[in-house]
Structure formats: structure tokens, C-alpha cells
Design a protein around this motif. Structure first.
Motif, PDB file in Angstrom:
ATOM      1  N   MET A  18       0.728  -1.198  -0.041  1.00 35.71           N
ATOM      2  CA  MET A  18       0.002  -0.019   0.115  1.00 35.71           C
ATOM      3  C   MET A  18       0.869   1.371   0.081  1.00 35.71           C
ATOM      4  O   MET A  18       0.496   2.331  -0.342  1.00 35.71           O
ATOM      5  N   PHE A  19       2.179   1.156   0.467  1.00 36.57           N
ATOM      6  CA  PHE A  19       2.813   2.414   0.591  1.00 36.57           C
ATOM      7  C   PHE A  19       4.101   2.185  -0.258  1.00 36.57           C
ATOM      8  O   PHE A  19       5.195   3.144  -0.427  1.00 36.57           O
ATOM      9  N   GLY A  20       4.201   1.129  -1.306  1.00 38.35           N
ATOM     10  CA  GLY A  20       5.397   1.438  -2.124  1.00 38.35           C
ATOM     11  C   GLY A  20       6.547   1.394  -1.533  1.00 38.35           C
ATOM     12  O   GLY A  20       7.203   0.386  -0.629  1.00 38.35           O
ATOM     13  N   VAL A  21       7.611   2.409  -1.993  1.00 42.90           N
ATOM     14  CA  VAL A  21       9.084   2.358  -1.309  1.00 42.90           C
ATOM     15  C   VAL A  21       9.050   3.092  -0.016  1.00 42.90           C
ATOM     16  O   VAL A  21      10.129   3.296   0.323  1.00 42.90           O
ATOM     17  N   VAL A  22       8.084   3.592   0.363  1.00 46.51           N
ATOM     18  CA  VAL A  22       8.178   4.254   1.927  1.00 46.51           C
ATOM     19  C   VAL A  22       8.473   3.266   2.952  1.00 46.51           C
ATOM     20  O   VAL A  22       7.881   2.091   2.874  1.00 46.51           O
ATOM     21  N   PRO A  23       9.428   3.540   3.750  1.00 44.27           N
ATOM     22  CA  PRO A  23       9.887   2.634   4.947  1.00 44.27           C
ATOM     23  C   PRO A  23       8.596   2.184   5.840  1.00 44.27           C
ATOM     24  O   PRO A  23       7.786   3.271   6.035  1.00 44.27           O
ATOM     25  N   LYS A  24       8.559   1.154   6.246  1.00 45.83           N
ATOM     26  CA  LYS A  24       7.511   1.049   7.214  1.00 45.83           C
ATOM     27  C   LYS A  24       7.614   1.660   8.594  1.00 45.83           C
ATOM     28  O   LYS A  24       6.473   2.134   9.129  1.00 45.83           O
ATOM     29  N   THR A  25       8.667   1.970   9.022  1.00 46.40           N
ATOM     30  CA  THR A  25       8.771   3.018  10.213  1.00 46.40           C
ATOM     31  C   THR A  25       8.225   4.413   9.758  1.00 46.40           C
ATOM     32  O   THR A  25       7.709   5.128  11.003  1.00 46.40           O
ATOM     33  N   LEU A  26       7.843   4.709   8.839  1.00 40.11           N
ATOM     34  CA  LEU A  26       7.209   6.159   8.452  1.00 40.11           C
ATOM     35  C   LEU A  26       5.688   5.738   8.330  1.00 40.11           C
ATOM     36  O   LEU A  26       4.875   6.472   8.863  1.00 40.11           O
ATOM     37  N   TRP A  27       5.209   4.705   7.321  1.00 38.91           N
ATOM     38  CA  TRP A  27       3.961   4.570   7.177  1.00 38.91           C
ATOM     39  C   TRP A  27       3.351   3.823   8.436  1.00 38.91           C
ATOM     40  O   TRP A  27       2.106   4.140   8.495  1.00 38.91           O
ATOM     41  N   ASN A  28       4.009   3.147   9.180  1.00 38.58           N
ATOM     42  CA  ASN A  28       3.347   2.641  10.270  1.00 38.58           C
ATOM     43  C   ASN A  28       2.740   3.511  11.412  1.00 38.58           C
ATOM     44  O   ASN A  28       1.939   3.136  12.113  1.00 38.58           O
ATOM     45  N   LYS A  29       3.144   4.853  11.317  1.00 31.86           N
ATOM     46  CA  LYS A  29       2.718   5.826  12.386  1.00 31.86           C
ATOM     47  C   LYS A  29       1.303   6.119  12.056  1.00 31.86           C
ATOM     48  O   LYS A  29       0.296   6.345  12.842  1.00 31.86           O
ATOM     49  N   THR A  30       0.903   6.011  10.757  1.00 29.34           N
ATOM     50  CA  THR A  30      -0.563   6.500  10.244  1.00 29.34           C
ATOM     51  C   THR A  30      -1.278   5.295  10.032  1.00 29.34           C
ATOM     52  O   THR A  30      -2.608   5.576  10.160  1.00 29.34           O
ATOM     53  N   ASN A  31      -0.857   4.181   9.762  1.00 23.95           N
ATOM     54  CA  ASN A  31      -1.517   3.080   9.129  1.00 23.95           C
ATOM     55  C   ASN A  31      -0.859   1.988   9.899  1.00 23.95           C
ATOM     56  O   ASN A  31      -0.304   1.179   9.171  1.00 23.95           O
ATOM     57  N   PRO A  32      -1.271   1.605  11.314  1.00 25.92           N
ATOM     58  CA  PRO A  32      -0.671   0.850  11.917  1.00 25.92           C
ATOM     59  C   PRO A  32      -0.862  -0.479  11.401  1.00 25.92           C
ATOM     60  O   PRO A  32      -1.849  -1.267  10.980  1.00 25.92           O
ATOM     61  N   ALA A  33       0.329  -1.476  11.161  1.00 22.29           N
ATOM     62  CA  ALA A  33       0.096  -2.958  10.688  1.00 22.29           C
ATOM     63  C   ALA A  33       0.051  -3.828  11.884  1.00 22.29           C
ATOM     64  O   ALA A  33       0.415  -3.573  13.133  1.00 22.29           O
ATOM     65  N   ASP A  34      -0.569  -5.076  11.704  1.00 25.31           N
ATOM     66  CA  ASP A  34      -0.786  -6.261  12.561  1.00 25.31           C
ATOM     67  C   ASP A  34       0.543  -7.008  12.370  1.00 25.31           C
ATOM     68  O   ASP A  34       1.439  -6.741  11.726  1.00 25.31           O
ATOM     69  N   GLU A  35       0.473  -8.143  13.162  1.00 25.27           N
ATOM     70  CA  GLU A  35       1.456  -9.048  13.109  1.00 25.27           C
ATOM     71  C   GLU A  35       1.821  -9.651  11.706  1.00 25.27           C
ATOM     72  O   GLU A  35       2.887 -10.141  11.386  1.00 25.27           O
ATOM     73  N   ASN A  36       0.929  -9.269  10.913  1.00 21.47           N
ATOM     74  CA  ASN A  36       1.054 -10.169   9.382  1.00 21.47           C
ATOM     75  C   ASN A  36       1.622  -8.778   8.214  1.00 21.47           C
ATOM     76  O   ASN A  36       1.453  -9.126   7.407  1.00 21.47           O
ATOM     77  N   ASN A  37       1.845  -7.779   9.041  1.00 23.12           N
ATOM     78  CA  ASN A  37       2.206  -6.441   8.000  1.00 23.12           C
ATOM     79  C   ASN A  37       0.709  -6.003   7.448  1.00 23.12           C
ATOM     80  O   ASN A  37       0.849  -5.484   6.557  1.00 23.12           O
ATOM     81  N   LEU A  38      -0.156  -6.448   7.915  1.00 22.82           N
ATOM     82  CA  LEU A  38      -1.663  -5.951   6.993  1.00 22.82           C
ATOM     83  C   LEU A  38      -2.253  -4.758   7.717  1.00 22.82           C
ATOM     84  O   LEU A  38      -2.156  -4.891   8.960  1.00 22.82           O
ATOM     85  N   ILE A  39      -2.733  -3.886   6.823  1.00 22.88           N
ATOM     86  CA  ILE A  39      -3.229  -2.612   7.349  1.00 22.88           C
ATOM     87  C   ILE A  39      -4.808  -2.685   7.187  1.00 22.88           C
ATOM     88  O   ILE A  39      -5.279  -3.462   6.320  1.00 22.88           O
ATOM     89  N   ASP A  40      -5.529  -2.039   7.989  1.00 19.74           N
ATOM     90  CA  ASP A  40      -7.149  -2.013   7.672  1.00 19.74           C
ATOM     91  C   ASP A  40      -7.506  -1.130   6.738  1.00 19.74           C
ATOM     92  O   ASP A  40      -6.785  -0.053   6.248  1.00 19.74           O
ATOM     93  N   ILE A  41      -8.421  -1.608   5.865  1.00 19.73           N
ATOM     94  CA  ILE A  41      -8.692  -0.954   4.555  1.00 19.73           C
ATOM     95  C   ILE A  41     -10.492  -1.127   4.564  1.00 19.73           C
ATOM     96  O   ILE A  41     -10.924  -2.040   5.040  1.00 19.73           O
ATOM     97  N   ALA A  42     -11.125   0.046   4.058  1.00 16.92           N
ATOM     98  CA  ALA A  42     -12.420  -0.059   3.985  1.00 16.92           C
ATOM     99  C   ALA A  42     -12.809  -0.042   2.480  1.00 16.92           C
ATOM    100  O   ALA A  42     -11.986   0.247   1.664  1.00 16.92           O
ATOM    101  N   ALA A  43     -13.901  -0.402   2.321  1.00 20.12           N
ATOM    102  CA  ALA A  43     -14.735  -0.100   0.996  1.00 20.12           C
ATOM    103  C   ALA A  43     -15.937   0.916   1.245  1.00 20.12           C
ATOM    104  O   ALA A  43     -17.000   0.460   1.411  1.00 20.12           O
ATOM    105  N   ARG A  44     -15.755   2.217   1.372  1.00 25.01           N
ATOM    106  CA  ARG A  44     -16.573   3.312   1.894  1.00 25.01           C
ATOM    107  C   ARG A  44     -17.052   3.820   0.421  1.00 25.01           C
ATOM    108  O   ARG A  44     -16.427   4.897  -0.257  1.00 25.01           O
ATOM    109  N   CYS A  45     -18.259   3.395  -0.029  1.00 23.90           N
ATOM    110  CA  CYS A  45     -18.653   3.631  -1.230  1.00 23.90           C
ATOM    111  C   CYS A  45     -19.689   4.890  -1.003  1.00 23.90           C
ATOM    112  O   CYS A  45     -19.753   5.323   0.170  1.00 23.90           O
TER     113      CYS A  45
END
Length: 285
Positions: A18-45
Motif C-alpha cells: 500500500m505504501f510502495g517504496v516508503v519505509p514501514k517506520t514511516l507509514w506505520n505511524k499513520t496506518n499501523p500494521a498487524d503481526e502479518n504486516n496487514l493494514i485496515d482497509i475499507a470500501a466506503r462507497c
């Protein structure tokens, strides 16, 4: 005109993708990952009630794929299009138009369902026109190897086979003012060919349905581009142009995939365009 949020389901995706080349130490601050490196995603239509028209923007994954398929996406919660429509007093048969920002499975899978005896597929909205554009349709029905797993024939072809498919007329440039559906559209090519971003004028506000141009609030910095984008170097100027205008004109950005932030406004800062205000749909609708 009235606008309603329609929750088509929640899932998880790999944070690195979901964040491409951005390091996890940066994107994990706004989109925290679980133990499998997965982040929460919605389908808000989004559902737009405008006169006799009831327009649904995007439809999520749907429910016709196999258990193995859904296992890849760690579905969570109990949201569905039918429950969400019913909460606002509607049924899927009331929908007159289904507008698809693009034809990746997590945006259009709910547009098609199994037929009654599960021998084939049929449109899930029997009284609706389905809207795409000719460039994107050709791109999706003759997919490149990179996107082939996202463009599933069973999600796409039944709309054409039913005779319910319509194409939005495209402009010369990247912006179509006042489309056939009553809202303007920004065309973007970085994520996929001719993705469409609706801009709806609503009680003096401009609400922009961001689709995959801005998946979550955490993607605001320009280099924060998904690994799923086919042309990341096009996404950069497209994001820059759109977000600059959004900050200048105080657009309300409807975040389709952000499970925790529904709508944001943005402003110019020394670091670039950043969040100004975080809102719930109910705050402006």
C-alpha cells in the motif's frame, strides 16, 4: 440532493504494497500494521440521491469469489451493501446508476453476482446503468500481466453482456465538467488507465470521491504512492495537482479505503499539503 455513505465491507492489505517504496517506520505511524504486516482497509462507497436518480459510486469486492480468494484479504466486520442501503431506506433494485471509478476487483466486484442457480453471473443491480469509460474498459478487458489479477472477467463482462453498460464521454484534457450523471470528473492515469475521480457539488461544498488517487489520509505526502500503481511517476504530478487545488479550494476528500478516517480537508504547510481537519460523513451530509 442527498448523499449517503455505503459500507461495502472491510478487508486488509499488505502495508508495504500500500505504501510502495516508503519505509514501514514511516507509514506505520499513520496506518499501523498487524503481526502479518496487514493494514485496515475499507470500501466506503457513496450513494447520491438526486431527483429520480440513485447513483452508487463503486461497489466493493462483492461476495461471489471463493473462500480461498477472500482468504487473501482477511475480511473483517459485518458491513455489506445491502445492510448499508437498507439503513438509509433503499434496496439495490432502487439504484439507477452504478459509477465505477475503475474496474479493479475491490471497486467493482459488487456490481456482479451469481445468478439464481449459480451457473453464471448477472448484474447485481438489475435496474441500473453501469458507467465506465472506453479507454479504461479496453485496458481492463485486455489486461496487462501486472494488473491481470485485479481485472477479473466475471466482475466486468456481465455488465456489457446484459446491455446495461454505458461509457462516460471523455474530455480533451483530464477534467470533465458536469458529466451525464450531474457531477464533474477528474481523470487520472497513474494508478491505472483513466481512473475517474468524481467531484460532487453539495450544499456549497465540493466533495471529491478519492478512490485510489488518495487511498488513505496516510498517503498525503506526494512520494507515498502505492506499489499497486502502474505508473507511479504519473501519480506524483496527478496527486500534486489535485491536492494543491483541494487545499486552495477547501475540497472535502472522501476516503474510500481509509478504515479510520472518513473525510478530510487539507491545507498547505511547509512540508506540503497535509491534513487540516478530519471529519465524519455525518458532519457534512
Amino acid at each position: 440532493m442527498k448523499i449517503y455513505p455505503i459500507m461495502a465491507g472491510n478487508f486488509k492489505l499488505d502495508g508495504g504494497a500500500m505504501f510502495g517504496v516508503v519505509p514501514k517506520t514511516l507509514w506505520n505511524k499513520t496506518n499501523p500494521a498487524d503481526e502479518n504486516n496487514l493494514i485496515d482497509i475499507a470500501a466506503r462507497c457513496m450513494l447520491i440521491e438526486d431527483g429520480k436518480r440513485l447513483i452508487l459510486i463503486d461497489t466493493g469486492m462483492g461476495n461471489k469469489q471463493s473462500e480461498k480468494f477472500f482468504g487473501y484479504y482477511s475480511l473483517w466486520g459485518d458491513d455489506s451493501i445491502d445492510k448499508s442501503l437498507a439503513a438509509h431506506g433503499f434496496h439495490r433494485d432502487d439504484v439507477t446508476d452504478v459509477f465505477m471509478t475503475h474496474l479493479h476487483f475491490d471497486h467493482c466486484g459488487g456490481s456482479v453476482q451469481w445468478n439464481k442457480d449459480r451457473t453464471g453471473y448477472e448484474p447485481a443491480f438489475k435496474n441500473a446503468k453501469f458507467w465506465s469509460n472506453d479507454n479504461h474498459w479496453d485496458w481492463a478487458t485486455k489486461p496487462n500481466a501486472r494488473e491481470k489479477a485485479s481485472f477479473l472477467a466475471e466482475n466486468i463482462l456481465p455488465m456489457q453482456e446484459s446491455g446495461q453498460l454505458e461509457f462516460i464521454a471523455r474530455p480533451q484534457g483530464d477534467f470533465l465538467k458536469n458529466s451525464e450523471l450531474g457531477f464533474s470528473i477528474f481523470f487520472a492515469d497513474g494508478h491505472t488507465e483513466k481512473m475517474m475521480i468524481p467531484q460532487i457539488e453539495y450544499h456549497g461544498k465540493t466533495i471529491c470521491f478519492m478512490a485510489d488517487l488518495l487511498p488513505t489520509a496516510g498517503h498525503l505526502p506526494l512520494p507515498y504512492v502505492m506499489g499497486y500503481d502502474t505508473r507511479p511517476l504519473l501519480t506524483l504530478p496527478e496527486k500534486a495537482k489535485f491536492l494543491t487545488e483541494a487545499a486552495d479550494k477547501n475540497y472535502y476528500l472522501w476516503l474510500e479505503h481509509d478504515a479510520h478516517n472518513q473525510i478530510i480537508t487539507v491545507e498547505h504547510t511547509e512540508k506540503g499539503v497535509r491534513v487540516k481537519e478530519i471529519l465524519k460523513c455525518s458532519d457534512i451530509l
